[in-house]
Design an enzyme around this catalytic site. Structure first.
Site, PDB file in Angstrom:
ATOM      1  CE1 TYR A 175      -3.082  -2.812   0.098  1.00  0.00           C
ATOM      2  CE2 TYR A 175      -4.167  -1.853   2.256  1.00  0.00           C
ATOM      3  CZ  TYR A 175      -4.167  -2.771   1.056  1.00  0.00           C
ATOM      4  OH  TYR A 175      -5.162  -3.560   1.053  1.00  0.00           O
TER       5      TYR A 175
ATOM      6  CE  LYS B 108       0.436 -17.672  -2.548  1.00  0.00           C
ATOM      7  NZ  LYS B 108      -0.322 -18.856  -2.424  1.00  0.00           N
TER       8      LYS B 108
ATOM      9  CG  ASP C  53      -3.320 -19.941  -0.411  1.00  0.00           C
ATOM     10  OD1 ASP C  53      -2.272 -19.789   0.218  1.00  0.00           O
ATOM     11  OD2 ASP C  53      -2.865 -20.590  -1.563  1.00  0.00           O
TER      12      ASP C  53
ATOM     13  CG  ASP D   5      -7.480  -3.928   3.657  1.00  0.00           C
ATOM     14  OD1 ASP D   5      -8.623  -4.209   4.375  1.00  0.00           O
ATOM     15  OD2 ASP D   5      -7.450  -3.314   2.767  1.00  0.00           O
TER      16      ASP D   5
ATOM     17  CG  ASP E   5     -13.067  -6.135   5.668  1.00  0.00           C
ATOM     18  OD1 ASP E   5     -12.766  -5.718   6.848  1.00  0.00           O
ATOM     19  OD2 ASP E   5     -13.743  -5.569   4.983  1.00  0.00           O
TER      20      ASP E   5
END
Ligand code: NAD
Length: 355
Positions: free
Chosen positions: A141, A191, A223, A247, A251
């Site tokens: 980001y 990852k 994942d 992020d 959620d």
């Protein structure tokens, strides 16, 4: 012992829910003799209307001079046409930057009385009690980016993912310290089978774990973690991860809990930290006195725990919330046949009475 807290109601339901949390703080203050004092400051659209900026300098300075900040929510359709740099939500970015808020903590705890509200089966969510620790000011980001460039007549864009060892150490240390206050288990999510930044992340977290002997550390690819959160969320205690993965996972985890109005969060800064519910300003119900104040009340409990180190007072709030729910109080977002319908004030009173 005396603490100073900056309170930022913001917009929409912000004032209603923050008033509730302050009432609860006053109640625990009376019980535990915390000697809390408050400065109420503007941010968001309300601040834009008064001062022409969503984050007045005075608000930021007050936050910096405080032991903790309690934030309601900002935003609303009224300010949709305001130029992007002055929109209410810019207050959040300004606070993140101004206070150096490098980590976001989102606990997801499902009270036994609320297992039926999760989209997952009650048996899967009973006993869920986890915290996601997300790195907040680094990673993709905040890396270099290119909006558009031409290569052999083809348009492309790119974003650079970038983490340093000190950045990873800082967030991992917070995760280990958080786990010490809880069940002592950290799952680091990356990852590493594909990304170089993830391999550096995994090496750094593993090395730091050597100085936290009592903590059990595991690693998961992002994942797989996304899948495990839906399949067996009770396996997690503390999940630590980078900005982008955090992020998305935070959620997903919030949905496991069932109600957006119930979820608190903490953004940890280098000096002052900020606490807020995860939901927005809910313009559709603003001013009706029916907002669920629990996310903000539990955020106040986190402020007591993480910024003031008043664990007993924090637990008193959390226990009172559980008890009010157990005896059946429900704001309209959670109300079902057979329960006691409560507006914002009635829910606040029900919680205060149980402290
Ligand atoms: P929202 O979270 O405000 O509302 C989504 C839905 O959840 C609405 O139906 C709302 O009524 C309900 N809801 C939210 N909080 C509730 C509560 N405490 N009690 C009962 N119901 C509740 O999301 P949105 O509608 O997408 O956004 C509204 C505004 O909030 C936008 O301007 C957005 O930019 C802003 N926003 C601010 C923050 C923040 O201040 N941190 C976060 C998210 C969105």
């Amino acid at each position: 012992m005396a603490y100073h807290i900056t309170i930022i109601p913001g917009d929409g339901i912000g004032k209603e829910i923050v008033d509730s949390a302050v009432a609860v703080l006053k109640k625990v203050d009376g019980k535990f003799g915390l000697r809390l004092s408050y400065a109420f400051k503007d941010a968001g659209g309300t601040a834009y209307d008064k001062f022409g900026t969503p984050l007045p300098t005075d608000t930021l300075e007050s936050c910096k001079a405080s032991d903790g900040v309690l934030f309601g929510a900002v935003g609303g359709g009224k300010w949709d046409s305001v130029e992007p740099a002055l929109r209410p939500e810019r207050a959040i970015l300004g606070l993140r930057k101004g206070l150096g808020l490098y980590a976001n903590l989102r606990p997801v705890k499902v009270a036994d009385s609320l297992t039926g509200y999760s989209p997952l089966k009650p048996d899967l969510v009973r006993g869920v009690d986890l915290v996601i620790v997300r790195e907040l000011i680094g990673g993709i980001y905040f890396g270099d980016k290119c909006e558009s460039e031409q290569h052999d007549g083809v348009e492309r864009a790119w974003d650079l993912e970038n983490y340093s060892v000190p950045e990873v150490e800082r967030i991992a240390r917070l995760a280990f310290e958080t786990a010490k206050l809880r069940r002592g288990k950290v799952t680091s999510v990356d990852k590493a089978n594909v990304l170089a930044t993830s391999r550096l992340w995994r090496r750094t977290v593993t090395k730091l774990a050597e100085s936290y002997k009592g903590i059990e550390l595991g690693h998961l690819y992002v994942d797989n973690c996304a899948m495990q959160l839906a399949v067996r969320p009770t396996q997690f205690d503390v999940i630590v991860t980078g900005n982008l993965f955090g992020d998305i996972l935070s959620d997903e985890a919030a949905v496991v809990g069932g109600s957006i109005g119930m979820m608190p969060s903490a953004s940890i800064g280098t000096s002052t930290s900020l606490y807020e519910p995860i939901h927005g300003s809910a313009p559709d119900i603003a001013g009706k006195g029916i907002a669920n104040p629990i996310g903000t009340i539990l955020s106040a409990a986190m402020l007591l725990r993480y910024s003031l180190h008043e664990e007993e007072a924090a637990r008193a709030i959390e226990t009172a919330v559980d008890k009010a729910l157990e005896v059946g109080f429900r704001t309209p977002d959670l109300w079902r046949e057979g329960f006691q319908k409560a507006n914002t004030d009635e829910m606040t009173k029900a919680i205060c009475e149980r402290i």
